[in-house]
Design an enzyme around this catalytic site. Structure first.
Site, short mmCIF file in Angstrom:
data_model
loop_
_atom_site.label_atom_id
_atom_site.label_comp_id
_atom_site.label_asym_id
_atom_site.label_seq_id
_atom_site.Cartn_x
_atom_site.Cartn_y
_atom_site.Cartn_z
N HIS A 127 5.45 -15.19 50.78
CA HIS A 127 4.18 -15.05 52.28
C HIS A 127 3.34 -15.35 51.05
O HIS A 127 2.84 -14.03 50.17
CB HIS A 127 4.51 -13.49 52.92
N LYS A 177 -1.98 -7.44 45.94
CA LYS A 177 -0.76 -6.60 46.74
C LYS A 177 -0.61 -5.57 44.97
O LYS A 177 -0.14 -5.95 44.43
CB LYS A 177 0.42 -7.23 47.12
N TYR A 205 3.72 -1.51 49.97
CA TYR A 205 2.97 -1.86 49.52
C TYR A 205 1.59 -2.12 49.90
O TYR A 205 1.00 -0.88 50.32
CB TYR A 205 2.67 -3.63 50.04
N ASP A 241 10.88 -17.14 58.26
CA ASP A 241 11.36 -17.76 56.79
C ASP A 241 11.91 -18.76 56.84
O ASP A 241 11.91 -19.98 56.02
CB ASP A 241 11.73 -16.52 56.06
#
Length: 184
Positions: A62, A72, A132, A170
């Protein structure tokens, strides 16, 4: 904190210093001054996320498209994952290349993934708690993905065949060959 730049420019492995004694251990998971000094970039992390998953789960690949792209900093609080970053930066000499690294609650490694990368991970332990730090807020309309089992990328997620657990979203994501880098 030890910092190592990967073969993908701007993508770094961080190894925080751990202070252990008979009570357990202490570590700083993030320090803006040290991060900026070591990496040469001052992030503006605005959102922290946690995900909990079990063995075989593959999350990704992603990213969010500009102007909502996110950097991130990811790490594991419990368990072990194989973390993957794929360079999809327009004009990058490593476009289409990826790195994979085991992140675990035992090795305490972190991965900084800058804007312009796809990100995903597979769960290698019975259970994982994955953290994250995100630069930029989640923006559903700009979310973008590549099927994690894409044959062109051919990522070895280290999951036994038939044990992969992947979301419908996904599974239905485009292949890497369908990617249009002009729109990234």
């Amino acid at each position: 904190m030890n910092v190592t730049e990967t073969k993908l420019k701007g993508c770094f492995i961080l190894e925080p210093q751990i202070y252990s004694d008979s009570r357990g251990y202490f570590m700083e998971t993030f320090n803006l001054e040290k991060f900026t000094e070591k990496i040469g970039y001052k992030p503006n992390f605005v959102q922290d996320n946690l995900s909990v998953s079990t063995y075989g789960v593959i999350r990704g690949l992603h990213q969010q498209l500009p102007p909502f792209a996110q950097s991130k900093l990811v790490y594991v609080l419990e368990g072990k994952v194989l973390d993957v970053a794929v360079d999809v930066r327009r004009g990058s000499h490593t476009f289409g290349q990826f790195i994979s690294i085991e992140l675990s609650s035992e090795n305490n490694k972190q991965l900084f993934i800058p804007k312009g990368f796809l990100h995903g991970f597979s769960v290698l332990s019975e259970r994982v708690i994955f953290a994250y730090k995100c630069e930029g807020f989640y923006h559903k309309e700009s979310e973008f993905g590549i099927n994690p089992l894409d044959k062109t990328l051919n990522i070895d997620w280290k999951i036994k065949k038939g044990k992969e657990v992947i979301s419908e979203k996904d599974k239905q994501a485009i292949s890497f060959n369908e990617l249009n880098p002009v729109s990234l």
